[in-house]
Motif scaffolding. Structure first.
Motif, short mmCIF file in Angstrom:
data_model
loop_
_atom_site.label_atom_id
_atom_site.label_comp_id
_atom_site.label_asym_id
_atom_site.label_seq_id
_atom_site.Cartn_x
_atom_site.Cartn_y
_atom_site.Cartn_z
N ALA A 103 0.83 -1.21 0.00
CA ALA A 103 0.00 0.00 0.00
C ALA A 103 0.87 1.25 0.00
CB ALA A 103 -0.94 -0.01 1.20
N GLU A 104 1.94 1.24 0.79
CA GLU A 104 2.84 2.39 0.84
C GLU A 104 3.50 2.61 -0.52
OE1 GLU A 104 3.28 4.46 3.31
OE2 GLU A 104 2.21 3.42 4.92
N GLU A 105 3.94 1.52 -1.15
CA GLU A 105 4.60 1.63 -2.46
C GLU A 105 3.61 2.12 -3.52
OE1 GLU A 105 7.11 -1.09 -5.67
OE2 GLU A 105 6.48 -1.96 -3.74
N ALA A 106 2.37 1.68 -3.43
CA ALA A 106 1.36 2.10 -4.41
C ALA A 106 1.16 3.61 -4.38
CB ALA A 106 0.03 1.39 -4.13
N VAL A 107 1.13 4.18 -3.18
CA VAL A 107 0.95 5.62 -3.05
C VAL A 107 2.12 6.37 -3.68
CG1 VAL A 107 0.81 7.52 -1.39
CG2 VAL A 107 -0.53 5.43 -1.03
N ALA A 129 -6.48 0.48 3.10
CA ALA A 129 -5.06 0.47 3.43
C ALA A 129 -4.30 1.46 2.56
CB ALA A 129 -4.48 -0.94 3.26
N VAL A 130 -4.65 1.52 1.27
CA VAL A 130 -4.01 2.48 0.37
C VAL A 130 -4.39 3.90 0.77
CG1 VAL A 130 -3.87 3.30 -2.01
CG2 VAL A 130 -3.87 0.83 -1.54
N GLN A 131 -5.65 4.12 1.11
CA GLN A 131 -6.09 5.45 1.52
C GLN A 131 -5.38 5.92 2.78
OE1 GLN A 131 -10.27 4.50 1.69
NE2 GLN A 131 -10.68 5.29 -0.37
N ARG A 132 -5.18 5.01 3.74
CA ARG A 132 -4.46 5.38 4.96
C ARG A 132 -2.99 5.66 4.67
NH1 ARG A 132 -7.77 1.35 7.16
NH2 ARG A 132 -6.09 -0.18 7.19
N VAL A 135 -2.70 9.11 3.42
CA VAL A 135 -2.78 10.08 4.51
C VAL A 135 -1.43 10.18 5.21
CG1 VAL A 135 -3.83 10.57 6.75
CG2 VAL A 135 -5.26 9.81 4.84
N ARG A 136 -0.80 9.02 5.48
CA ARG A 136 0.50 9.03 6.16
C ARG A 136 1.55 9.76 5.34
NH1 ARG A 136 -1.15 3.71 7.62
NH2 ARG A 136 -0.03 2.80 5.84
N GLN A 137 1.46 9.61 4.01
CA GLN A 137 2.44 10.26 3.14
C GLN A 137 2.02 11.67 2.74
OE1 GLN A 137 3.93 7.81 -0.13
NE2 GLN A 137 3.38 5.93 0.95
N GLU A 138 0.87 12.09 3.22
CA GLU A 138 0.34 13.43 2.92
C GLU A 138 0.26 13.63 1.41
OE1 GLU A 138 2.81 16.18 5.03
OE2 GLU A 138 1.87 15.73 6.97
N ALA A 139 -0.28 12.62 0.73
CA ALA A 139 -0.40 12.65 -0.73
C ALA A 139 -1.86 12.47 -1.13
CB ALA A 139 0.44 11.53 -1.35
N GLU A 140 -2.31 13.27 -2.07
CA GLU A 140 -3.66 13.12 -2.59
C GLU A 140 -3.67 12.00 -3.63
OE1 GLU A 140 -5.58 16.58 -3.98
OE2 GLU A 140 -5.14 17.78 -2.19
#
Length: 226
Positions: A103-107, A129-132, A135-140
């Motif tokens: 999920a982190e890599e996808a963002v 999970a991707v949406q969260r 948020v953690r990465q402060e990315a839209e």
């Protein structure tokens, strides 16, 4: 006392062997304990999401793992991933979701993230999970979910070829709309190589959870004892 072994909780028995091979790459020589409980997924499907007793059982498996000398429990089923997160508040043992690194890599991979799943009970948790992660990465990020109807049933009935065909069909349709495609279930990773060849969607990354999820184990502290 906790030890240096790795514990994995599976709801799909066939995942045990390939994930153990990946674990041997990141933690050579580590003992791997496998807990296999198909009823966790069955009950989650029946209730449309993890019911309270599934959470209690995940916590129990974490306790079993700790008592058996494990220092980490990796939950390999995305459908019960949110139960795994909740379990962290009830156990001393680190409980990892296999799909969190994905999920982190996808963002980081694009503004429009496609989530491909064969189960509705996985589509929701992976999407969240991707949406969260965004948020953690402060990315839209825009998340585009896609359910491959009939694929899970095909795999369960012993027809992996039909499963792969339906997943690939879904990938071809979804990849034209997004910057990156996430395969929500570890059991879908079988189609990564074919999808990543790029014949249908050049340049669209395809992410699956097994390798990145197991790679988390390299960063877990090996504690003595057990």
């Amino acid at each position: 006392m906790t030890g240096t072994a790795i514990a994995m909780l599976h709801t799909v028995p066939a995942l045990a062997a390939p994930l153990a091979e990946l674990a041997a790459e990141v933690r050579p020589g580590a003992r791997v304990l496998h807990f296999v409980d198909e009823s966790l997924l069955q009950d989650t499907i029946a209730h449309g999401g993890p019911p309270p007793h599934v959470l209690r059982r995940v916590v129990s498996y974490a306790s079993y793992a700790e008592e058996s000398g494990a220092g980490t429990l990796l939950v390999t089923c995305s459908s019960i991933g949110e139960a795994a997160e909740l379990a962290r508040s009830f156990t001393r043992l680190p409980v990892l979701r296999i799909d969190e690194p994905m999920a982190e890599e996808a963002v980081r991979s694009g503004a429009r993230v496609g989530v491909l799943a064969t189960l509705a009970t996985t589509l929701g948790p992976t999407t969240r999970a991707v949406q969260r992660a965004a948020v953690r990465q402060e990315a839209e990020r825009e998340v585009v979910p896609y359910l491959c109807e009939g694929a899970f049933e095909a795999l369960r009935s012993g027809d992996p070829a039909r499963h792969d065909r339906l997943v690939l069909d879904g990938f071809r349709e979804l990849s034209g709309e997004v910057d990156v495609v996430v395969l929500a279930q570890a059991s879908m990773a079988r189609i990564v190589a074919e999808a990543a060849q790029g014949h249908d969607a050049p340049g669209v990354p395809v992410l699956s959870s097994p390798r990145s999820g197991v790679a988390q184990l390299a960063g877990t502290s090996a504690r003595t004892g057990g």
